[in-house]
Design a protein around this motif. Sequence first.
Motif, PDB file in Angstrom:
ATOM      1  N   ASN A   1     -14.239 -15.300  -3.885  1.00 56.23           N
ATOM      2  CA  ASN A   1     -15.182 -14.963  -4.954  1.00 56.23           C
ATOM      3  C   ASN A   1     -16.639 -15.225  -4.588  1.00 56.23           C
ATOM      4  O   ASN A   1     -17.542 -14.839  -5.333  1.00 56.23           O
ATOM      5  N   GLN A   2     -16.885 -15.883  -3.468  1.00 53.78           N
ATOM      6  CA  GLN A   2     -18.262 -16.117  -3.036  1.00 53.78           C
ATOM      7  C   GLN A   2     -18.879 -14.880  -2.385  1.00 53.78           C
ATOM      8  O   GLN A   2     -20.088 -14.841  -2.150  1.00 53.78           O
ATOM      9  N   TYR A   3     -18.073 -13.880  -2.117  1.00 48.38           N
ATOM     10  CA  TYR A   3     -18.553 -12.677  -1.432  1.00 48.38           C
ATOM     11  C   TYR A   3     -18.682 -11.551  -2.459  1.00 48.38           C
ATOM     12  O   TYR A   3     -17.688 -11.032  -2.968  1.00 48.38           O
ATOM     13  N   LYS A   4     -19.918 -11.191  -2.758  1.00 48.13           N
ATOM     14  CA  LYS A   4     -20.226 -10.360  -3.923  1.00 48.13           C
ATOM     15  C   LYS A   4     -19.746  -8.921  -3.801  1.00 48.13           C
ATOM     16  O   LYS A   4     -19.639  -8.216  -4.808  1.00 48.13           O
ATOM     17  N   SER A   5     -19.469  -8.466  -2.598  1.00 46.18           N
ATOM     18  CA  SER A   5     -19.001  -7.085  -2.442  1.00 46.18           C
ATOM     19  C   SER A   5     -17.478  -6.975  -2.440  1.00 46.18           C
ATOM     20  O   SER A   5     -16.939  -5.890  -2.232  1.00 46.18           O
ATOM     21  N   LEU A   6     -16.800  -8.096  -2.677  1.00 48.12           N
ATOM     22  CA  LEU A   6     -15.342  -8.084  -2.681  1.00 48.12           C
ATOM     23  C   LEU A   6     -14.803  -8.117  -4.105  1.00 48.12           C
ATOM     24  O   LEU A   6     -15.330  -8.823  -4.968  1.00 48.12           O
ATOM     25  N   LEU A   7     -13.761  -7.347  -4.331  1.00 46.93           N
ATOM     26  CA  LEU A   7     -13.075  -7.321  -5.620  1.00 46.93           C
ATOM     27  C   LEU A   7     -11.694  -7.947  -5.448  1.00 46.93           C
ATOM     28  O   LEU A   7     -10.956  -7.596  -4.522  1.00 46.93           O
ATOM     29  N   MET A   8     -11.342  -8.850  -6.340  1.00 39.51           N
ATOM     30  CA  MET A   8     -10.073  -9.566  -6.242  1.00 39.51           C
ATOM     31  C   MET A   8      -8.981  -8.846  -7.026  1.00 39.51           C
ATOM     32  O   MET A   8      -9.180  -8.452  -8.168  1.00 39.51           O
ATOM     33  N   ILE A   9      -7.829  -8.665  -6.394  1.00 37.21           N
ATOM     34  CA  ILE A   9      -6.659  -8.167  -7.117  1.00 37.21           C
ATOM     35  C   ILE A   9      -6.138  -9.328  -7.965  1.00 37.21           C
ATOM     36  O   ILE A   9      -5.827 -10.399  -7.431  1.00 37.21           O
ATOM     37  N   PRO A  10      -6.048  -9.167  -9.287  1.00 40.79           N
ATOM     38  CA  PRO A  10      -5.778 -10.321 -10.165  1.00 40.79           C
ATOM     39  C   PRO A  10      -4.468 -11.064  -9.902  1.00 40.79           C
ATOM     40  O   PRO A  10      -4.432 -12.293  -9.960  1.00 40.79           O
TER      41      PRO A  10
ATOM     42  N   TYR B   1       0.803  -1.227   0.000  1.00 44.15           N
ATOM     43  CA  TYR B   1       0.000   0.000   0.000  1.00 44.15           C
ATOM     44  C   TYR B   1       0.838   1.280   0.000  1.00 44.15           C
ATOM     45  O   TYR B   1       0.293   2.368  -0.204  1.00 44.15           O
ATOM     46  N   ALA B   2       2.141   1.167   0.203  1.00 39.97           N
ATOM     47  CA  ALA B   2       2.990   2.364   0.266  1.00 39.97           C
ATOM     48  C   ALA B   2       2.894   3.240  -0.983  1.00 39.97           C
ATOM     49  O   ALA B   2       2.780   4.475  -0.867  1.00 39.97           O
ATOM     50  N   PRO B   3       2.912   2.678  -2.208  1.00 40.84           N
ATOM     51  CA  PRO B   3       2.807   3.541  -3.398  1.00 40.84           C
ATOM     52  C   PRO B   3       1.473   4.277  -3.497  1.00 40.84           C
ATOM     53  O   PRO B   3       1.356   5.251  -4.243  1.00 40.84           O
ATOM     54  N   LEU B   4       0.471   3.814  -2.744  1.00 41.69           N
ATOM     55  CA  LEU B   4      -0.848   4.449  -2.766  1.00 41.69           C
ATOM     56  C   LEU B   4      -0.985   5.491  -1.659  1.00 41.69           C
ATOM     57  O   LEU B   4      -2.058   6.081  -1.485  1.00 41.69           O
ATOM     58  N   ASP B   5       0.101   5.704  -0.896  1.00 41.77           N
ATOM     59  CA  ASP B   5       0.085   6.628   0.247  1.00 41.77           C
ATOM     60  C   ASP B   5      -0.975   6.242   1.274  1.00 41.77           C
ATOM     61  O   ASP B   5      -1.625   7.100   1.881  1.00 41.77           O
ATOM     62  N   ILE B   6      -1.145   4.941   1.456  1.00 41.14           N
ATOM     63  CA  ILE B   6      -2.076   4.420   2.456  1.00 41.14           C
ATOM     64  C   ILE B   6      -1.281   3.603   3.470  1.00 41.14           C
ATOM     65  O   ILE B   6      -0.500   2.727   3.097  1.00 41.14           O
ATOM     66  N   THR B   7      -1.478   3.918   4.741  1.00 38.11           N
ATOM     67  CA  THR B   7      -0.899   3.108   5.816  1.00 38.11           C
ATOM     68  C   THR B   7      -2.049   2.364   6.487  1.00 38.11           C
ATOM     69  O   THR B   7      -2.800   2.951   7.268  1.00 38.11           O
TER      70      THR B   7
ATOM     71  N   LEU C   1      -9.019   1.719  -6.259  1.00 37.47           N
ATOM     72  CA  LEU C   1      -7.711   1.214  -5.821  1.00 37.47           C
ATOM     73  C   LEU C   1      -7.314  -0.077  -6.528  1.00 37.47           C
ATOM     74  O   LEU C   1      -6.182  -0.551  -6.361  1.00 37.47           O
ATOM     75  N   LEU C   2      -8.223  -0.637  -7.304  1.00 38.94           N
ATOM     76  CA  LEU C   2      -7.979  -1.944  -7.917  1.00 38.94           C
ATOM     77  C   LEU C   2      -6.736  -1.934  -8.812  1.00 38.94           C
ATOM     78  O   LEU C   2      -5.826  -2.759  -8.644  1.00 38.94           O
ATOM     79  N   ALA C   3      -6.682  -1.005  -9.742  1.00 35.31           N
ATOM     80  CA  ALA C   3      -5.546  -0.943 -10.672  1.00 35.31           C
ATOM     81  C   ALA C   3      -4.236  -0.583  -9.965  1.00 35.31           C
ATOM     82  O   ALA C   3      -3.203  -1.221 -10.216  1.00 35.31           O
ATOM     83  N   PRO C   4      -4.225   0.422  -9.064  1.00 38.71           N
ATOM     84  CA  PRO C   4      -2.972   0.714  -8.354  1.00 38.71           C
ATOM     85  C   PRO C   4      -2.461  -0.451  -7.510  1.00 38.71           C
ATOM     86  O   PRO C   4      -1.255  -0.682  -7.439  1.00 38.71           O
ATOM     87  N   LEU C   5      -3.375  -1.188  -6.880  1.00 32.59           N
ATOM     88  CA  LEU C   5      -2.954  -2.337  -6.078  1.00 32.59           C
ATOM     89  C   LEU C   5      -2.414  -3.454  -6.965  1.00 32.59           C
ATOM     90  O   LEU C   5      -1.426  -4.113  -6.619  1.00 32.59           O
ATOM     91  N   GLU C   6      -3.059  -3.658  -8.102  1.00 31.73           N
ATOM     92  CA  GLU C   6      -2.563  -4.662  -9.046  1.00 31.73           C
ATOM     93  C   GLU C   6      -1.148  -4.305  -9.498  1.00 31.73           C
ATOM     94  O   GLU C   6      -0.260  -5.167  -9.555  1.00 31.73           O
TER      95      GLU C   6
ATOM     96  N   SER D   1       1.041  -2.441  -7.880  1.00 35.53           N
ATOM     97  CA  SER D   1       1.960  -2.551  -6.751  1.00 35.53           C
ATOM     98  C   SER D   1       2.350  -4.001  -6.485  1.00 35.53           C
ATOM     99  O   SER D   1       3.536  -4.321  -6.314  1.00 35.53           O
ATOM    100  N   ILE D   2       1.353  -4.887  -6.444  1.00 33.36           N
ATOM    101  CA  ILE D   2       1.639  -6.300  -6.184  1.00 33.36           C
ATOM    102  C   ILE D   2       2.476  -6.895  -7.312  1.00 33.36           C
ATOM    103  O   ILE D   2       3.429  -7.651  -7.069  1.00 33.36           O
ATOM    104  N   SER D   3       2.150  -6.540  -8.542  1.00 35.50           N
ATOM    105  CA  SER D   3       2.921  -7.047  -9.688  1.00 35.50           C
ATOM    106  C   SER D   3       4.382  -6.616  -9.604  1.00 35.50           C
ATOM    107  O   SER D   3       5.298  -7.411  -9.857  1.00 35.50           O
ATOM    108  N   LYS D   4       4.620  -5.360  -9.233  1.00 37.99           N
ATOM    109  CA  LYS D   4       5.991  -4.859  -9.122  1.00 37.99           C
ATOM    110  C   LYS D   4       6.744  -5.550  -7.993  1.00 37.99           C
ATOM    111  O   LYS D   4       7.919  -5.913  -8.141  1.00 37.99           O
ATOM    112  N   LEU D   5       6.078  -5.737  -6.860  1.00 38.16           N
ATOM    113  CA  LEU D   5       6.725  -6.387  -5.721  1.00 38.16           C
ATOM    114  C   LEU D   5       7.041  -7.850  -6.019  1.00 38.16           C
ATOM    115  O   LEU D   5       8.062  -8.379  -5.567  1.00 38.16           O
ATOM    116  N   LYS D   6       6.176  -8.496  -6.786  1.00 35.46           N
ATOM    117  CA  LYS D   6       6.459  -9.881  -7.174  1.00 35.46           C
ATOM    118  C   LYS D   6       7.611  -9.930  -8.171  1.00 35.46           C
ATOM    119  O   LYS D   6       8.503 -10.777  -8.065  1.00 35.46           O
ATOM    120  N   ALA D   7       7.596  -9.009  -9.130  1.00 38.26           N
ATOM    121  CA  ALA D   7       8.650  -8.993 -10.150  1.00 38.26           C
ATOM    122  C   ALA D   7      10.014  -8.691  -9.541  1.00 38.26           C
ATOM    123  O   ALA D   7      11.039  -9.237  -9.970  1.00 38.26           O
TER     124      ALA D   7
END
Length: 255
Positions: free
Chosen positions: A80-89, A42-48, A198-203, A205-211
Motif C-alpha cells: 500500500n505504500q506504492y501509489k500506482s499499485l492496486l490491491m486485490i482485496p 489469470y486463466a478465467p481472464l484469458d491471460i497467460t 482487471l481488479l474485479a475479475p481478479l478478485e 477469480s481469487i475468491s473462487k479459487l480460495k472457496a
Amino acid sequence: MIFFVSLFTTASAANNYTINVSESASYQLGQAQIETLFNKIYAPLDITPHYIFLPSKRGLEQVNAGLYDAEAGRFTIIGNQYKSLLMIPTPLAELKIVLFCIEESFCQLDVNQGFLTISGTLFTEALCESKLLSCNTVINDKSAFIALKKQRAHAIIGNSLFPKGTLCESGLEQVYIREILGQSFPLHHFIHKRHQALLAPLEQSISKLKASGEITVILNEIANEFTHCNGKIIELPPIQLNSSIDDGLILNIMN
C-alpha cells in the motif's frame, strides 16, 4: 468509449502481461509453484502471464513505475505504500512470523543468540530491530537452513509457510518451529493502476479459487514438502510478546 478502452486494456494484457515475483519468494516457493498459482488465477481472464524474479524492493519500484504489470504477493502495509499499485482485496494467504530451530532450547527470542533472516523480508528486519536481536541476513532460505545445520546461528526468523519449501534441500532431518507473534499478516496480489479493469475479475477469480480450496492445495503442497524427504517438523507453543510489529518501524526500514 469506456467499454472500448476496457477491451483494449484486457486484450493488450492478454498478449503481454508480466508479474514480478520477489526474488526471495522464488527461492522459497520455487518458480513452478508460483507460476501454477498465478496461471490458475489469470486463466478465467484469458491471460497467460510472464514472470520476472527481481530483488524485493527494486521489483516493487519497477512495478510501481509501470515497467511491469503486477506484483505477485506482498503484505498489505508494504504494497500500500506504492501509489500506482492496486490491491486485490481477497488475500492469497494469511502468514505468521515464526522461529525455525534445530534445538528446542534455541527457539526463544534471546538477545544473546544469533538469528538469521532472509533477504527482502521487511517484517523480520523490523522484529530484529524492535527486539534488539542480533540478526544476519542471507540471500535465501536454502542458505539459511544450511547455515543453521552448520550451527552458524541459533535460529531463523521467517514466515510460517514459505521456507518449508526448501527444507529438503538443506539436509536437515528435523526442525522445530515456534510462532512468535500473535498477528497474522495477509498476503495480497497487486496490479498496476493501468489495469484497473482487471481488479474485479481478479478478485472474483481469487475468491473462487480460495472457496474451492485450490489455493490451499497449492500452499499445502509447499508446507508439506519436508515430509516428502522424511523430514519432521515439531511445532512448539507460541511465544507471547507484549507488543506487535509496529507499522511505522517497517516503513522506516523500507525508506
